[in-house]
Design a protein around this motif. Sequence first.
Motif, PDB file in Angstrom:
ATOM      1  N   PHE A 261      29.734  81.658  54.016  1.00 48.30           N
ATOM      2  CA  PHE A 261      30.596  82.555  54.657  1.00 48.30           C
ATOM      3  C   PHE A 261      31.639  81.562  55.218  1.00 48.30           C
ATOM      4  CE2 PHE A 261      27.977  86.104  56.343  1.00 48.30           C
ATOM      5  CZ  PHE A 261      27.884  86.806  55.053  1.00 48.30           C
ATOM      6  N   ILE A 262      31.516  80.270  55.661  1.00 46.44           N
ATOM      7  CA  ILE A 262      32.262  79.435  56.000  1.00 46.44           C
ATOM      8  C   ILE A 262      33.270  78.897  54.897  1.00 46.44           C
ATOM      9  CG2 ILE A 262      32.597  77.345  57.209  1.00 46.44           C
ATOM     10  CD1 ILE A 262      30.322  77.734  59.169  1.00 46.44           C
ATOM     11  N   ILE A 263      32.731  78.477  53.969  1.00 47.08           N
ATOM     12  CA  ILE A 263      33.376  78.076  52.663  1.00 47.08           C
ATOM     13  C   ILE A 263      34.213  79.117  52.233  1.00 47.08           C
ATOM     14  CG2 ILE A 263      33.466  77.265  50.327  1.00 47.08           C
ATOM     15  CD1 ILE A 263      30.572  75.916  51.023  1.00 47.08           C
ATOM     16  N   ALA A 264      33.895  80.250  52.069  1.00 44.61           N
ATOM     17  CA  ALA A 264      34.925  81.327  51.647  1.00 44.61           C
ATOM     18  C   ALA A 264      36.014  81.539  52.611  1.00 44.61           C
ATOM     19  CB  ALA A 264      33.958  82.800  51.597  1.00 44.61           C
ATOM     20  N   VAL A 265      35.661  82.007  54.021  1.00 47.86           N
ATOM     21  CA  VAL A 265      36.775  82.083  54.970  1.00 47.86           C
ATOM     22  C   VAL A 265      37.754  80.899  54.733  1.00 47.86           C
ATOM     23  CG1 VAL A 265      37.120  82.381  57.250  1.00 47.86           C
ATOM     24  CG2 VAL A 265      35.243  83.602  56.346  1.00 47.86           C
ATOM     25  N   ALA A 266      37.402  79.778  54.618  1.00 49.92           N
ATOM     26  CA  ALA A 266      38.400  78.565  54.732  1.00 49.92           C
ATOM     27  C   ALA A 266      39.163  78.839  53.476  1.00 49.92           C
ATOM     28  CB  ALA A 266      37.524  77.191  54.665  1.00 49.92           C
ATOM     29  N   ILE A 267      38.491  78.822  52.299  1.00 46.49           N
ATOM     30  CA  ILE A 267      39.491  78.742  50.985  1.00 46.49           C
ATOM     31  C   ILE A 267      40.230  80.165  50.872  1.00 46.49           C
ATOM     32  CG2 ILE A 267      39.112  79.040  48.653  1.00 46.49           C
ATOM     33  CD1 ILE A 267      36.824  77.722  48.695  1.00 46.49           C
ATOM     34  N   ALA A 268      39.951  81.243  51.464  1.00 43.40           N
ATOM     35  CA  ALA A 268      40.731  82.416  51.323  1.00 43.40           C
ATOM     36  C   ALA A 268      41.805  82.267  52.531  1.00 43.40           C
ATOM     37  CB  ALA A 268      40.061  83.850  51.596  1.00 43.40           C
ATOM     38  N   ALA A 269      41.184  81.760  53.496  1.00 47.71           N
ATOM     39  CA  ALA A 269      42.719  81.673  54.590  1.00 47.71           C
ATOM     40  C   ALA A 269      43.762  80.556  54.317  1.00 47.71           C
ATOM     41  CB  ALA A 269      42.044  81.137  56.008  1.00 47.71           C
ATOM     42  N   PHE A 270      43.244  79.432  53.497  1.00 51.29           N
ATOM     43  CA  PHE A 270      44.178  78.580  53.029  1.00 51.29           C
ATOM     44  C   PHE A 270      45.077  79.046  52.085  1.00 51.29           C
ATOM     45  CE2 PHE A 270      45.153  75.354  49.770  1.00 51.29           C
ATOM     46  CZ  PHE A 270      45.918  74.645  50.764  1.00 51.29           C
ATOM     47  N   LEU A 271      44.517  79.648  51.093  1.00 52.83           N
ATOM     48  CA  LEU A 271      45.277  80.216  50.005  1.00 52.83           C
ATOM     49  C   LEU A 271      46.173  81.450  50.371  1.00 52.83           C
ATOM     50  CD1 LEU A 271      42.747  80.619  47.118  1.00 52.83           C
ATOM     51  CD2 LEU A 271      44.450  78.886  47.379  1.00 52.83           C
ATOM     52  N   ALA A 272      45.863  82.254  51.462  1.00 47.02           N
ATOM     53  CA  ALA A 272      46.796  83.376  51.853  1.00 47.02           C
ATOM     54  C   ALA A 272      47.867  82.714  52.833  1.00 47.02           C
ATOM     55  CB  ALA A 272      45.869  84.260  52.639  1.00 47.02           C
ATOM     56  N   VAL A 273      47.515  81.814  53.516  1.00 44.58           N
ATOM     57  CA  VAL A 273      48.571  81.198  54.607  1.00 44.58           C
ATOM     58  C   VAL A 273      49.561  80.301  53.948  1.00 44.58           C
ATOM     59  CG1 VAL A 273      48.910  80.111  56.735  1.00 44.58           C
ATOM     60  CG2 VAL A 273      47.062  81.893  56.529  1.00 44.58           C
ATOM     61  N   CYS A 274      48.896  79.391  53.073  1.00 47.89           N
ATOM     62  CA  CYS A 274      49.602  77.927  52.709  1.00 47.89           C
ATOM     63  C   CYS A 274      50.261  78.197  51.296  1.00 47.89           C
ATOM     64  CB  CYS A 274      48.637  76.835  52.768  1.00 47.89           C
ATOM     65  SG  CYS A 274      47.939  76.436  54.323  1.00 47.89           S
ATOM     66  N   VAL A 275      49.302  79.071  50.514  1.00 47.51           N
ATOM     67  CA  VAL A 275      49.831  79.077  49.002  1.00 47.51           C
ATOM     68  C   VAL A 275      50.799  80.420  48.665  1.00 47.51           C
ATOM     69  CG1 VAL A 275      49.004  79.158  46.750  1.00 47.51           C
ATOM     70  CG2 VAL A 275      48.023  77.761  48.302  1.00 47.51           C
ATOM     71  N   VAL A 276      50.224  81.447  49.123  1.00 45.98           N
ATOM     72  CA  VAL A 276      50.745  82.837  48.814  1.00 45.98           C
ATOM     73  C   VAL A 276      51.850  83.002  49.995  1.00 45.98           C
ATOM     74  CG1 VAL A 276      50.666  85.194  48.385  1.00 45.98           C
ATOM     75  CG2 VAL A 276      49.115  83.667  47.649  1.00 45.98           C
ATOM     76  N   HIS A 277      53.184  82.828  49.570  1.00 47.92           N
ATOM     77  CA  HIS A 277      54.275  83.309  50.597  1.00 47.92           C
ATOM     78  C   HIS A 277      54.708  84.489  50.853  1.00 47.92           C
ATOM     79  CE1 HIS A 277      54.284  78.711  50.991  1.00 47.92           C
ATOM     80  NE2 HIS A 277      54.685  78.684  49.495  1.00 47.92           N
ATOM     81  N   ASN A 278      54.121  85.417  49.936  1.00 49.36           N
ATOM     82  CA  ASN A 278      54.788  86.776  49.977  1.00 49.36           C
ATOM     83  C   ASN A 278      53.716  87.499  50.838  1.00 49.36           C
ATOM     84  OD1 ASN A 278      57.025  85.865  48.660  1.00 49.36           O
ATOM     85  ND2 ASN A 278      57.151  87.339  47.068  1.00 49.36           N
ATOM     86  N   PHE A 279      52.693  87.075  51.369  1.00 51.88           N
ATOM     87  CA  PHE A 279      52.096  88.143  52.342  1.00 51.88           C
ATOM     88  C   PHE A 279      52.798  88.809  53.297  1.00 51.88           C
ATOM     89  CE2 PHE A 279      48.049  88.378  50.455  1.00 51.88           C
ATOM     90  CZ  PHE A 279      47.357  87.334  50.252  1.00 51.88           C
TER      91      PHE A 279
END
Length: 326
Positions: A261-279
Amino acid sequence: MPPERGLHRSYTVIHCFVLVELVIMAGTVMLAYYFEYTDTFNVHVQGFFCYDSSYTKPYPGPEEISAIPPALLYSVVAGVPTLVIFITECVVFFLQIATKDFENREKTIVTGDCCYLNPLVRRTVRFIGVYTFGLFATDIFVNAGQVVTGNLAPHFLTVCKPNYTNLGCQQTIRFISNQEACTGNVDDIIRARKTFPSKEAALSVYAALYLAMYITSTMKAKGSRLAKPVLCLGLMCMAFLTGVNRVAEYRNHWSDVIAGFIIAVAIAAFLAVCVVHNFKRRHSESEKTQLDNLRNKPMINLPRVASPMEKYPPAVQNHITFAEVT
């Protein structure tokens, strides 16, 4: 709307996509393949104590007979977010065309004399591409953790079938670190050594969290404030039940599931906040004007007190003013 207002010329977007993003994606897929289907990385052989009750749970059988088999899990994790993102982007794109909402729509990129990338293609490729990259990255992190730690499954001793007599466990409880201590099926033993973190828990939570962030930040549902929260919480609950099922079937420990769970939350949060700027959706011009008016408006409106002079006619006011001056 004039055509030039909806166009943005760029000669580097295709080269950046081909030379950088595709290379990174190919390398990620290859690394995940080597972890998953080859013996390039050997699993660490972790020892155990004789008659350790933590690893004597009954063998639940192969993964295919699980309540959530790998084929079903991988199909849902790969297919559902991709389908939801594609359908949502198509609906939003055609609604913007039908309502002529060009202020919130991204510009079409012109990459040459004949090559155009409209917002539908750009956004769909961006969201699905980032999601796919994160999915393979999660798989790599989980496989790396399993190979390095070699943590034992709750049913490890059941499939290991150690000969306690030959190992000298009759007189005292010993710590067994011998790689040849097991006499069971080799494939079952290797799978029983790869449990930390839980891959099924990590992939399910990553897919649910990424899709929940996408739904929350891109879908505009007017008239119902609970539709999106209920949908997102439903996705997270299904992912959590996947981890619970792994523990209930004695395939993983709670520590394995929580680490996934921790690994998945960290990766998903990083990609959503820092990579995908159009959220975060863009504000239209009317919304920007309203926001500017709210910022310039005073926080507190004091009541207006009428002057006593206003009770008299203008002629009387002038006479009173002249008398006060003299």
